[in-house]
Structures are given as C-alpha cells and as structure tokens.
Write a protein that holds these residues in place. Structure first.
Motif, PDB file in Angstrom:
ATOM      1  N   VAL A  77     -11.141  10.970  -6.101  1.00  0.00           N
ATOM      2  CA  VAL A  77      -9.917  11.444  -6.431  1.00  0.00           C
ATOM      3  C   VAL A  77      -9.640  11.568  -7.912  1.00  0.00           C
ATOM      4  CG1 VAL A  77      -7.079  11.690  -6.427  1.00  0.00           C
ATOM      5  CG2 VAL A  77      -8.562  11.309  -4.240  1.00  0.00           C
ATOM      6  N   ALA A  78     -10.281  10.402  -8.470  1.00  0.00           N
ATOM      7  CA  ALA A  78     -10.042   9.971 -10.018  1.00  0.00           C
ATOM      8  C   ALA A  78     -11.085  11.150 -10.589  1.00  0.00           C
ATOM      9  CB  ALA A  78     -10.472   8.775 -10.361  1.00  0.00           C
TER      10      ALA A  78
ATOM     11  N   ALA B 150      -0.491  14.927   0.568  1.00  0.00           N
ATOM     12  CA  ALA B 150       0.198  13.896  -0.040  1.00  0.00           C
ATOM     13  C   ALA B 150      -0.038  13.762  -1.626  1.00  0.00           C
ATOM     14  CB  ALA B 150      -0.246  12.629   0.457  1.00  0.00           C
ATOM     15  N   GLU B 151      -1.150  14.646  -2.097  1.00  0.00           N
ATOM     16  CA  GLU B 151      -1.584  14.616  -3.478  1.00  0.00           C
ATOM     17  C   GLU B 151      -1.123  15.850  -4.134  1.00  0.00           C
ATOM     18  OE1 GLU B 151      -5.683  12.167  -2.257  1.00  0.00           O
ATOM     19  OE2 GLU B 151      -5.570  14.397  -2.495  1.00  0.00           O
TER      20      GLU B 151
ATOM     21  N   SER C 111      -3.689   7.823  -5.106  1.00  0.00           N
ATOM     22  CA  SER C 111      -4.882   7.217  -4.668  1.00  0.00           C
ATOM     23  C   SER C 111      -5.063   5.737  -4.920  1.00  0.00           C
ATOM     24  CB  SER C 111      -6.220   7.796  -6.057  1.00  0.00           C
ATOM     25  OG  SER C 111      -5.885   7.467  -7.405  1.00  0.00           O
ATOM     26  N   TRP C 112      -4.195   5.397  -5.280  1.00  0.00           N
ATOM     27  CA  TRP C 112      -4.137   3.587  -5.306  1.00  0.00           C
ATOM     28  C   TRP C 112      -4.222   3.066  -3.901  1.00  0.00           C
ATOM     29  CZ3 TRP C 112       0.128   2.510  -9.559  1.00  0.00           C
ATOM     30  CH2 TRP C 112      -0.504   3.031 -10.785  1.00  0.00           C
ATOM     31  N   ASP C 113      -3.815   3.497  -2.878  1.00  0.00           N
ATOM     32  CA  ASP C 113      -3.715   2.966  -1.514  1.00  0.00           C
ATOM     33  C   ASP C 113      -4.826   3.450  -0.834  1.00  0.00           C
ATOM     34  OD1 ASP C 113      -2.902   5.800  -0.880  1.00  0.00           O
ATOM     35  OD2 ASP C 113      -2.042   5.166   0.779  1.00  0.00           O
TER      36      ASP C 113
ATOM     37  N   LYS D 229       0.882  -1.177   0.062  1.00  0.00           N
ATOM     38  CA  LYS D 229       0.049   0.049  -0.025  1.00  0.00           C
ATOM     39  C   LYS D 229       0.806   1.259   0.022  1.00  0.00           C
ATOM     40  CE  LYS D 229      -4.310  -1.803   0.289  1.00  0.00           C
ATOM     41  NZ  LYS D 229      -5.538  -1.174  -0.516  1.00  0.00           N
ATOM     42  N   ARG D 230       2.090   1.300   0.587  1.00  0.00           N
ATOM     43  CA  ARG D 230       2.922   2.504   0.738  1.00  0.00           C
ATOM     44  C   ARG D 230       3.595   2.677  -0.490  1.00  0.00           C
ATOM     45  NH1 ARG D 230       6.365   1.140   5.790  1.00  0.00           N
ATOM     46  NH2 ARG D 230       5.588  -0.959   5.732  1.00  0.00           N
ATOM     47  N   ILE D 231       3.943   1.645  -1.061  1.00  0.00           N
ATOM     48  CA  ILE D 231       4.547   1.571  -2.416  1.00  0.00           C
ATOM     49  C   ILE D 231       3.698   2.127  -3.693  1.00  0.00           C
ATOM     50  CG2 ILE D 231       5.439   0.340  -4.400  1.00  0.00           C
ATOM     51  CD1 ILE D 231       6.762  -1.665  -2.286  1.00  0.00           C
ATOM     52  N   LEU D 232       2.195   1.542  -3.408  1.00  0.00           N
ATOM     53  CA  LEU D 232       1.367   2.088  -4.398  1.00  0.00           C
ATOM     54  C   LEU D 232       1.134   3.648  -3.837  1.00  0.00           C
ATOM     55  CD1 LEU D 232      -1.433  -0.578  -4.394  1.00  0.00           C
ATOM     56  CD2 LEU D 232       0.210   0.097  -6.032  1.00  0.00           C
ATOM     57  N   ALA D 233       1.026   4.177  -2.904  1.00  0.00           N
ATOM     58  CA  ALA D 233       0.821   5.492  -2.365  1.00  0.00           C
ATOM     59  C   ALA D 233       1.964   6.423  -3.127  1.00  0.00           C
ATOM     60  CB  ALA D 233       0.710   5.537  -1.023  1.00  0.00           C
ATOM     61  N   VAL D 234       3.140   5.842  -3.095  1.00  0.00           N
ATOM     62  CA  VAL D 234       4.244   6.530  -3.848  1.00  0.00           C
ATOM     63  C   VAL D 234       4.061   6.799  -5.461  1.00  0.00           C
ATOM     64  CG1 VAL D 234       6.785   6.690  -4.019  1.00  0.00           C
ATOM     65  CG2 VAL D 234       6.065   6.045  -1.937  1.00  0.00           C
ATOM     66  N   ILE D 235       3.825   5.673  -5.902  1.00  0.00           N
ATOM     67  CA  ILE D 235       3.927   5.655  -7.190  1.00  0.00           C
ATOM     68  C   ILE D 235       2.513   6.695  -7.748  1.00  0.00           C
ATOM     69  CG2 ILE D 235       3.111   4.317  -9.289  1.00  0.00           C
ATOM     70  CD1 ILE D 235       4.462   2.092  -7.790  1.00  0.00           C
TER      71      ILE D 235
END
Length: 496
Positions: free
Chosen positions: A51-52, A178-179, A40-42, A31-37
């Motif tokens: 968000v989309a 974060a966004e 909204s993925w996490d 989840k943390r990796i997805l949040a960096v990439i």
C-alpha cells in the motif's frame, strides 16, 4: 505468505451488502485505532509495504496533476479581478462564458475519454492529454481578446475532461473501500490547495505587473504553463509544468492490477493487488457488450447519481464568486481580494480530509455526504439574507459555502463501491455522471449566477441552498435503493 491470507475484508458496505470485520477474527483495539488513523498500519508487513508503494506512485501523480489543472481553473477568476477584465474589455457575463466554453469542452470529452480507457491504457492516455493541455494553457497569456480566450478555454476543457473521472477510476482499481475514501479525498484536497496557491501566486505576481510588457494577470497563466528561466527572457520550450508531470505519469500510472505493466511493481505485488480487489468483490475490466451498455443506461445507479452529482456541482459553483463580492465592496486592495478567499480554500481542504477519515472510520459514505451539505446550506441562507453591513456575517456565509466541496469525492467513491461487481458500470457511470453534471453547469449559472448582476444575485444564493438540500435528500434515496436493488455480479455475468 500467500497474499490472500494477509488480507482481511474491511468493515464496510460493498455493492449493497455489508462486509464486517466480525466475520474475521476480532482485531485488538490498538489495531482498530491504527486502521482509523491510517488504514495500512493494521495490515501485515507485506500488505503495508504494498500500500505504501502504490501510495507513493499513484497519489503523487494524481495530486500533482490535478493540482496544476485546478490551478488553471482558479486562475481565470483571479485573473479576472486582477486586470484581465479591463485589459481585454470583458463585459457583462463574459466571466461566466469563459467557464461555459471550458465546460462545453469538458462535457464533450468526458464519456469518450472514459470509453477510450477501456481500450487504451490510462498510463498512455492520461499523460498524453496532459502534454497537449500544458501548451494550450500557456497560450492564454498571449490572448489579445476575449474570443481567443473562448476558443482556448474550450480546448483546454476538452483535454482536461479525462483528469477527474480517469483518476477516480484509477484509484478504484487499486484501493479497498477502507482505503478509497482517504485517497479520493486527498486527491480532491489537491484542488483546494491549488485554489489557495492561485490566490497567493496572483497576489505575488501583482508586483511584476508591466514587467517585460506583461500584465500581472498574464504572468499568472505563464507561471501555470511555464517556469521563468532568469529575468532576461522567457523560455517557451523549457520548464513546461505539464511535461514533467506527463513523463512521470507514463511511469507512475499502473493501470489495473490484472493488466498492469508498471515496472515498479513486482510479480508478487501484482498478485497482491489482484487479491485485494477480489477480496472486496471489485471486478476488473471486461467486455463492454451492448447488453451491458443498455443495462448501465437503464440502471438506477446512473440516473440517481447523475441527479446527486449535478446538484452538488451546481451548488458549489456559488463560492467561486467570493472574490467578485470582495472586489465590489471596494474595502480591500487587489492583492487582498486574491488572498482573502484562500481562507475558504483552507477550510475546504481541512473539511475534505475530515470527511475522508470520518467516512472510512464509520464505513459509510452517505451520512458524511449528507452532513457536508448542512454547513453549505447555512452559508447560502446567510448570503440570501444579505447582511451587507455585517462583514463578519458575510465572511462566515461565504466560508461555509466552501465546506461541501469534499463530498464530491465521496460521491464518486460511493459509485465505485456500489458498482464493485462491474468495472464497466463504474467507468461508464462516472463518465456520464460527470458529463451530465457539467452539461447543467454550462448553462444554469448563466441564469442564476449572472455575473452582470453579481455579487447580489436575485435568486443565486437561494438556488444554491436548494441544490445542496436536494443533494442531501437524493443521497438518502440512493441509500434505500442500494439496499433494495444492489448490483449483483451474477446478473452482470449474464450480460457478457
């Protein structure tokens, strides 16, 4: 599901305090990796969809609108080296004066536009200015002398003044820390894309030089303001680029969560937007009282960021003379003079996006801003030495000066986060910071980047290096001040 329960506070600095994910149940590594990439993925499915949706409406509008506006700004320089200088008999410092008149209008429009947005919805104000702006840009192609260009550039700058601060304020109304970095830098990257496109466009339009009695540089402004319909005539009342963008803006801009009337937002989604801003302590617009205005004018945030952003704006001015140097060498054709700088804008675009992902990933703005100044300083040092016979070294020096530009979006993003406790602080400070920075840009380049002495300015490259170094130092000072004297919501409430 209650929208508040689906939210988590990001691992980020907000208004002088650090908000850590550790305060919430620890998320899995995936989840943390997805949040960096992509942030909204996490998130929960509901928040991810929200968000989309706002990404689709807000980002499409702000990027297209700013792309077209920055295309106009870049077109001046490209038109100058593509025949406008000779056709309109521009001499000496006229290129700088064109920018200066635009800047004067831009300065005068900044603060009033931001204050007007406290009373008039951005969804009405911003698109309306877009309409008027488009018609004036078209008028540049019909200019017969430089005085006409001066007048048009002033009013174009006046109308354009709302764009950057208004859009950055809009982004701060909807995105969490974060966004926000990614969106701000994606928005900023649209200016680099416009600068790249302008070079390719001018190179292509050179083939149309003289067609229908229109010079290549005039075609550049025509295509910026209108589209061509067929080859038998130009339609001045159709295809105006600003018109569809403005119409789209009336529907796409959602104002702020607490007062949005956007038809594409459902009631539950508006509640989620409010909850997301509450979760990070970002307050909606309230009354701008005299006490609050005086507090803003005396705040360290205003004075420090005025200095930081001014240094940034004065520093990045240097790379706009890249094509002037290219033309002066007489090594390249006019088409190549327009095309070669696109490499710099491409590097600028990639570096801007890299800054966004890095700053959002580490949860801090200031280290990335400082880091962005380093390559620009190195580039200015190379140009100061002026290894004229070493073309690769000169090219490297110029390209490096492009790489700091993306830090500007992070500076404004940092203001939004430091001033989360007061929407009035955010709006007014962003407006004043922009106005002050461009006040200096209106006259300082006339002395240190005198185009009459281009491309080897006596002190220009050394001064640009100093501006970037000063920016880095002031950012470190601002970091300390934010730790010691954060803007607190309780103190703001007492000013109501």
């Amino acid at each position: 599901m209650d929208s508040r329960q689906s939210l988590h506070k990001p691992d980020f600095e907000v208004a002088g305090r650090e908000v850590h994910v550790a305060q919430q149940p620890k998320r899995p590594l995936s989840k943390r990796i997805l949040a960096v990439i992509w942030d909204s993925w996490d998130k929960s499915p509901e928040e991810r969809a929200f968000v989309a949706k706002i990404d689709f409406w807000i980002l499409t509008y702000v990027c297209i609108a700013y792309f077209v506006k920055y295309l106009d700004q870049t077109n001046i320089s490209n038109a100058y080296v593509s025949g406008m200088k000779e056709d309109l008999v521009l001499t000496g410092n006229d290129l700088n004066y064109l920018t200066t008149y635009w800047t004067i209008g831009y300065i005068l429009g900044q603060i009033p536009s931001q204050l007007i947005m406290l009373k008039i919805r951005p969804s009405i104000w911003l698109p309306t200015l877009e309409l008027a702006w488009g018609f004036l840009v078209m008028g540049m192609a019909a200019a017969k002398n430089v005085k006409t260009l001066f007048v048009l550039r002033f009013f174009i700058g006046l109308l354009e003044a709302s764009a950057y601060p208004g859009i950055m304020t809009l982004l701060g109304n909807w995105y969490t820390p974060a966004e926000l970095g990614k969106r701000s830098c994606i928005f900023q990257a649209s200016s680099a894309a416009a600068q790249m496109f302008s070079g390719y466009l001018q190179a292509g339009l050179l083939k149309m030089d003289g067609r229908y009695g229109v010079a290549a540089w005039q075609w550049l402004f025509i295509f910026d303001g209108i589209r061509e319909r067929g080859f038998d005539h130009l339609t001045m009342n159709e295809g105006i680029i600003g018109v569809p963008i403005a119409i789209y803006g009336y529907f796409a801009i959602p104002d702020q969560p607490t007062s949005s009337k956007a038809r594409w937002l459902k009631p539950d989604e508006k509640k989620m937007g409010i909850a997301r801003m509450e979760a990070v302590g970002r307050q909606p617009v309230k009354n701008l009282t005299l006490k609050k205005l005086l507090s803003i004018l005396k705040s360290w945030q205003l004075h420090m960021f005025c200095a930081i952003f001014t240094a940034h704006v004065l520093g990045i001015r240097i790379y706009s003379y890249f094509n002037v140097w290219l033309k002066s060498t007489k090594r390249w054709s006019t088409a190549e003079v327009n095309l070669i700088p696109t490499a710099g804008y491409g590097a600028q675009l990639l570096s801007t996006l890299a800054y966004a992902w890095i700053s959002d990933a580490i949860g801090k703005r200031w280290p990335v801003i400082v880091g962005a100044c380093v390559p620009a300083i190195i580039g200015c040092i190379i140009l100061s030495v002026w290894p004229a016979s070493n073309i690769p070294a000169m090219m490297a020096g110029w390209i490096l000066t492009f790489l700091e530009t993306g830090a500007g979006a992070l500076i404004i993003t940092w203001i939004q986060e430091i001033c989360s406790a007061s929407a009035e602080h955010r709006i007014v400070i962003i407006g004043i910071v922009e106005a002050i920075a461009f006040t200096f840009q209106a006259w300082v380049p006339l002395f240190i980047y005198n185009t009459g002495k281009a491309p080897r300015f006596p002190i220009g490259y050394q001064m640009a290096a100093m501006f970037f170094a000063l920016e880095a130092v002031l950012v470190l000072v601002a970091r300390v001040l934010n730790k010691r004297f954060p803007l607190k919501g309780k103190e703001i409430d007492e000013l109501e």
